[in-house]
Design an enzyme around this catalytic site. Structure first.
Site, PDB file in Angstrom:
ATOM      1  N   LYS A 242       0.887  -1.172   0.000  1.00  0.00           N
ATOM      2  CA  LYS A 242       0.000   0.000   0.000  1.00  0.00           C
ATOM      3  C   LYS A 242       0.919   1.214   0.000  1.00  0.00           C
ATOM      4  CE  LYS A 242      -3.990   2.157   2.132  1.00  0.00           C
ATOM      5  NZ  LYS A 242      -3.542   3.540   2.014  1.00  0.00           N
ATOM      6  N   ARG A 247      -3.673   8.952  -5.311  1.00  0.00           N
ATOM      7  CA  ARG A 247      -4.390   8.070  -6.231  1.00  0.00           C
ATOM      8  C   ARG A 247      -4.557   8.800  -7.560  1.00  0.00           C
ATOM      9  NH1 ARG A 247      -8.171   3.928  -5.091  1.00  0.00           N
ATOM     10  NH2 ARG A 247      -8.539   2.773  -7.013  1.00  0.00           N
ATOM     11  N   GLU A 296      -0.973   5.058  -8.443  1.00  0.00           N
ATOM     12  CA  GLU A 296      -0.632   6.028  -7.406  1.00  0.00           C
ATOM     13  C   GLU A 296       0.576   6.847  -7.887  1.00  0.00           C
ATOM     14  OE1 GLU A 296      -2.571   5.573  -4.598  1.00  0.00           O
ATOM     15  OE2 GLU A 296      -1.454   6.449  -2.939  1.00  0.00           O
ATOM     16  N   PHE A 363      -1.379  -0.045 -10.751  1.00  0.00           N
ATOM     17  CA  PHE A 363      -1.785  -1.332 -10.191  1.00  0.00           C
ATOM     18  C   PHE A 363      -3.034  -1.911 -10.849  1.00  0.00           C
ATOM     19  CE2 PHE A 363      -2.772   1.915  -6.844  1.00  0.00           C
ATOM     20  CZ  PHE A 363      -4.156   1.980  -7.015  1.00  0.00           C
ATOM     21  N   ARG A 490     -16.674   0.879  -1.981  1.00  0.00           N
ATOM     22  CA  ARG A 490     -15.753   0.308  -1.014  1.00  0.00           C
ATOM     23  C   ARG A 490     -16.318  -1.049  -0.625  1.00  0.00           C
ATOM     24  NH1 ARG A 490     -12.277   3.045   1.982  1.00  0.00           N
ATOM     25  NH2 ARG A 490     -13.309   5.040   1.770  1.00  0.00           N
ATOM     26  N   LYS A 496      -7.395  -3.158   2.955  1.00  0.00           N
ATOM     27  CA  LYS A 496      -6.115  -2.474   3.239  1.00  0.00           C
ATOM     28  C   LYS A 496      -5.660  -2.811   4.652  1.00  0.00           C
ATOM     29  CE  LYS A 496      -8.668   1.757   4.288  1.00  0.00           C
ATOM     30  NZ  LYS A 496      -9.053   3.070   3.847  1.00  0.00           N
TER      31      LYS A 496
END
Ligand code: AMP
Length: 639
Positions: A242, A247, A296, A363, A490, A496
């Site tokens: 992470k 983002r 990111e 990613f 979400r 995470k």
């Protein structure tokens, strides 16, 4: 527009979702398609379709001044009306009614006229906006004025989400809601989606690049073991570091007009941030393919050296530098503080770019080979991402023996070539025009495909977590290889695992002047989490803010000075020692534990809260919830 204003009023009067959709569907059905298409855009709270980057840019001060001018109200009368409602649109309704501006003599404003007036307002700069807005207000009834002001102030608030408008379109034309939603996502234009629905050709809608799709989000977990409990089958688990950056959704493709490769970078809040990272945009052009990537932007330090980083930066990163690097990657990510300097800076100077270098860590891929691929499982998207990178750099390096290293390797498109940037210029002329002097050229940042790992036990996951932290990253992301990409949601398909110290993302609701050296600045912040809406019938997305603590340490003097200016300009009520402020500044706060307390409406208080950092990338609608606070409270008692 009279009927349209009536519609908005009726929608705002009911809390029932079904009733709202029924009202919108009826309105849509009763109008010609062109007019209904404008209405759909406006009802989504926008002046222009989402894919356009046009904004009205009309300030509250201008609206207040014109409101006084048109109604003849005094400043005092306007203040009183505003205080009654806390909303300029509703204040306008009162002032128009008091002045008996009931039925203006001029012809009614049509929705077409409104749309073209909005375009003129957006195109006009400064004072040139005034006559266009004045003309609209002079032609408005009290109710029309209310909604004109609400629109132009960018604050419709009638409890209607875009998804309800999509539902209403489906209902109006007897088309499946999901298809309408998909068309709207592809086109970034709910008005255009309405046209396809009206023609019963929703499956003809094609993806339009250069408008952002909502970012898929991750759910928090307590620790590695807890996270693993969601994945009984480790074969379905993809693990990534992470990263602690920004983002960024990257759109790359041929511009419809010029046919040249164009790149747009969108933040998690869907703002176009391309201008802030011109060197990255230039590097991304090397993909030279129609593609949407998710990833990111990271502060980056190459193995080769500091690439112009300042002494201060070098010192800050000294500790991180000693720690392990991802083998095979030519460089490493630096913590968020390093990229903070680049946030919100438009057209950064070549020096700033050189001082704070970045990389793009990709990613996921959402669009490739002419197709939106969010409905393909991650394992397929991952392969597409791999081939995209490998096409440009050849075969991937051989898998290393590191614990849990995935068979799918990562690939870096190395930093090479130079981008040229002029000191201050608009985006268009950044890379065009005469060659800038050498001093102005900066190295192109690397594009990295995020390494992936595998683990089948909590122990292995813990090792990966430690390794991620020693690389200076925040923790791990666990992703279900069979999951689809769900924009803006979400879920549990992405989990995470962050640093073990608990943190909450909160919003500042009130501020106070500090003491001692902070006496002149607003440095003490009361902050809130999201609680359920007071109205039990309200949709889940509606929330109230419940205070949960107060913090006064963690920000730099510079940040506090900037915040002071912002809070002064965004004070809702000044009670002398305490100011309530617009709830827009999102902070990440760390604390030692959660206590039950009567002091705040949430019923909880955080012990020893300290501000970790500002989170300008996080919208208020996504801060942590009361439920999460309760969970943390209960968990600490279990231990
Ligand atoms: P948070 O901001 O704490 O809610 O965590 C979610 C954010 O983590 C995302 O919005 C991304 O910006 C960031 N992130 C960092 N690394 C990854 C990754 N490998 N996959 C997905 N998101 C990531």
């Amino acid at each position: 527009m009279r009927d349209f204003a009536e519609l908005c009023e009726s929608i705002s009067r009911t809390t029932k979702k079904l009733e709202k959709t029924r009202l919108v569907a009826e309105f849509i059905k009763s109008r010609p398609v062109d007019e209904a298409a404008h209405a759909a855009v406006f009802l989504s709270g926008r002046a222009f379709p989402a894919y356009e980057e046009t904004v009205l840019s009309v300030g509250g001060a201008l609206l207040s001044r014109l409101l006084q001018e048109v109604t003849g109200a005094t400043g005092h009368q306007l203040t009183l009306a505003y205080r009654r409602h806390g909303d300029l649109g509703s204040a306008a309704f009162d002032l128009y009614s008091e002045k008996r501006i009931d039925t203006p003599s001029q012809p009614e404003i049509t929705l077409h006229e409104l749309e073209s007036a909005f375009r003129k307002i957006a195109a006009a700069s400064g004072a040139a906006k005034t006559p266009i807005i004045r003309d609209l207000l002079l032609r408005a009834s009290p109710l029309e004025a209310k909604y004109l002001i609400k629109f132009m102030g960018g604050d419709l608030r009638i409890g209607l989400r875009e998804s309800l408008v999509e539902e209403a379109i489906g209902k109006a034309f007897d088309e499946p809601h999901d298809l309408v939603r998909r068309a709207n996502m592809l086109l970034g234009n709910i008005g255009a989606a309405l046209r396809y629905a009206a023609a019963h050709q929703l499956n003809q809608a094609r993806m339009r690049l250069f408008h952002p799709i909502g970012a898929m989000l991750a759910s928090p977990t307590e620790n590695a073991a807890d996270a693993l409990s969601y994945f009984p089958d480790p074969a379905r688990l993809q693990i990534e570091d992470k990263y602690d950056g920004i983002r960024a959704q990257v759109h790359c493709g041929a511009d419809v007009g010029t046919k040249e490769t164009r790149v747009a970078i969108f933040s998690r809040t869907m703002d176009n941030i391309t201008e802030s990272f011109p060197e990255l945009a230039e590097a991304l052009k090397r993909l030279s393919e129609d593609v949407i990537l998710d990833g990111e932007i990271l502060a980056w330090e190459s193995n080769a050296g500091e690439r112009g980083a300042s002494a201060e930066l070098r010192e800050q990163s000294a500790r991180a530098k000693r720690s392990a690097r991802s083998p095979g990657i030519n460089g490493r990510a630096l913590p968020f503080t390093h990229i903070q300097q680049r946030l919100g800076r438009k057209s950064p100077s070549a020096e700033l770019i050189r001082q704070y270098p970045v990389a793009y860590m990709a990613f996921d891929v959402l669009y490739a080979n002419g197709d939106l691929i969010i409905e393909k499982p991650l394992r397929e998207r991952r392969k597409i991402l791999e081939s995209l990178f490998e096409k440009r750099v050849g075969a991937p390096p051989a898998p290393s023996s590191q614990v849990g290293r995935d068979g799918m390797e990562f690939v870096v498109i190395p930093a090479s070539g130079k981008s040229r940037t002029k000191k201050s210029s608009s985006q268009q002329d950044l890379f065009a025009g005469p060659t800038a002097p050498d001093a102005d050229s900066v190295p192109l940042p690397p594009l990295v495909r995020a390494p992936t790992y595998r683990a089948s036990s909590a122990e292995e996951l813990d090792q990966l977590f430690d390794a991620a932290q020693s690389r200076g990253n925040e923790g791990l992301m666990l992703k279900d290889l069979d999951s689809l990409y769900t924009p803006g949601r979400r879920g549990k398909a992405w989990l995470k695992v962050k640093r073990e110290l608990a943190t909450l993302d909160v919003v500042v609701t009130g501020v106070e002047f500090g003491h001692g050296k902070r006496a002149g600045v607003l440095s003490d912040y009361t902050f809130a989490v999201r609680g359920p809406s007071a109205d039990p019938d309200a949709p889940k997305s509606e929330f109230t803010l419940l205070n949960v603590g107060k913090a006064y340490s963690g920000l730099t003097d510079r940040e506090i000075a900037d915040m002071t200016e912002w809070f002064k300009a965004h004070t809702r009520e000044d009670r002398g020692f305490f100011r309530s402020v617009d709830p827009e500044i999102v902070l990440e706060v760390a604390f030692n534990n959660v206590m039950e307390s009567d002091r705040h409406e949430s019923g909880y208080a955080l012990r020893f809260p300290r501000i970790m950092r500002l989170r300008p990338d996080k919208p208020v609608a996504e801060i942590d919830t009361l439920e999460r606070v309760r969970e943390l409270f209960e968990n600490q008692h279990k231990k």
